[in-house]
Design an enzyme around this catalytic site. Structure first.
Site, mmCIF file in Angstrom:
data_model
loop_
_atom_site.group_PDB
_atom_site.id
_atom_site.type_symbol
_atom_site.label_atom_id
_atom_site.label_comp_id
_atom_site.label_asym_id
_atom_site.label_seq_id
_atom_site.Cartn_x
_atom_site.Cartn_y
_atom_site.Cartn_z
ATOM 1 N N LEU A 58 -19.960 -1.744 -4.894
ATOM 2 C CA LEU A 58 -18.761 -2.571 -4.744
ATOM 3 C C LEU A 58 -18.663 -3.511 -5.945
ATOM 4 O O LEU A 58 -18.931 -4.703 -5.858
ATOM 5 C CB LEU A 58 -18.823 -3.366 -3.441
ATOM 6 N N HIS A 129 -5.418 -7.568 1.097
ATOM 7 C CA HIS A 129 -5.130 -6.139 1.220
ATOM 8 C C HIS A 129 -3.625 -5.878 1.202
ATOM 9 O O HIS A 129 -3.166 -4.884 1.766
ATOM 10 C CB HIS A 129 -5.742 -5.580 2.505
#
EC number: 1.2.4.4
Length: 327
Positions: A58, A129
């Site tokens: 990540l 998001h």
């Protein structure tokens, strides 16, 4: 020619390009066995193996950096950022390295990398998001930014991006992934990057937009047609560099222009489109240029009612079109 979803067209484009060119590979978070959080890379790991479909840590700066290095070495990486919101740690790599390699090396080096990322709201993704980040990169010569609205465009433009000799940011509206379906040819085709597309011919008002908002504009145009208002709808497809000729032609055709983006208004892609129209079409206009965009607040809210307030939708587009037509 078969009917498929937006995300399936993207998946097919990657599959076909990987079959065509052994230099093409995919890297990103969960793109391997899992097939990506939205399943955009589903089936690629099973067909091509972990050497060409690589799960990464990540670390978006590393995803971009590894991809840039591989591209300079002669590979054709497709680097996926799990969400466009998370591209920020990679901004230095993309802007300072990828965008400038050809220029600063006097053409000795190129960087044929594609950076894919889902963007946009309407899925209750809230702050991290739901963002639209295209304008952040849209003043960096050396980059191309593609934002297709249909499965047909997505496949053809992604193939073109993979084959491009310079870095391409390929932003996909996540709400469109399974919502939008359309006919996609089975043959190998590419669409030109940097060229807008007229999605609907009209004579009374012009709507210029991109991404999911194209569908909102088309829906609104159908409603207005019943009242005798004819809307000309242009899909930018590439938001950087802009297709200036298409913008000027579309604005001059009707003299009334509505610019639509889900992004916040100030400093958006549509701010530049408005500037182009003002510079080249001022005396062809019959009304002030009108913009419809998200509100200038820091982020998309989580609460459904507040998210709905933020988002552009067909009703808002229709209202703006009617107001412009009546000017």
């Amino acid at each position: 020619m078969s009917v498929m979803s937006y995300i399936d067209a993207i998946n097919l484009a990657m599959k076909e390009e990987m079959e065509r060119d052994s230099r093409v590979f995919v890297l990103g978070e969960d793109v391997g066995r899992k097939g990506g959080v939205f399943k955009a890379t589903a089936g690629l790991y099973e067909q091509f193996g972990e050497e060409r479909v690589m799960d990464t840590p990540l670390a978006e700066s590393a995803i971009a950096g590894v991809g840039i290095g591989a591209a300079m070495y002669g590979m054709r990486p497709i680097a996926e950022m799990q969400f466009a919101d998370f591209i920020m740690p990679a901004v230095n790599q993309i802007i300072s390295e990828a965008a400038k390699i050809r220029y600063r090396s006097n053409n000795d080096w190129s960087c044929p990398i594609v950076v894919r990322a889902p963007y946009g709201g309407g899925v209750h993704g809230a702050l991290y998001h739901s963002q639209s980040v295209e304008a952040i990169f849209a003043n960096q010569p050396g980059l191309k930014i593609v934002m297709p609205s249909t499965p047909y465009d997505a496949k053809g433009l992604l193939k073109a991006a993979v084959r491009d000799e310079d870095p391409v940011l390929f932003f996909e509206h996540k709400r469109a992934y399974r919502l939008i379906k359309g006919e996609v040819p089975a043959d190998d085709y590419v669409l030109p990057i940097g060229k807008a597309d007229v999605k609907r011919e009209g004579d009374d008002i012009t709507v210029i937009t991109y991404g999911l908002c194209v569908h909102f504009a088309l829906q609104a145009a159908e409603r207005l047609e019943k009242d005798g208002i004819s809307a000309h709808v242009v899909d930018l497809r590439t938001v950087y560099p802009l297709d200036k000729e298409a913008i000027i032609e579309a604005a001059s055709k009707t003299g009334k222009v509505l610019l639509v983006t889900e992004d916040t208004k100030e400093g958006s892609i549509m701010s530049e489109v408005a500037a182009i129209i003002s510079e080249h079409c001022l005396f062809d206009l019959d009304a002030p240029i009108k913009r419809l965009a998200g509100p200038d607040i820091p982020a998309m809210p989580y609460a459904p009612t507040m998210e709905k307030y933020f988002m552009v939708n067909p009703d808002k587009v229709e209202a703006a079109m009617r107001e412009l037509a009546e000017f």
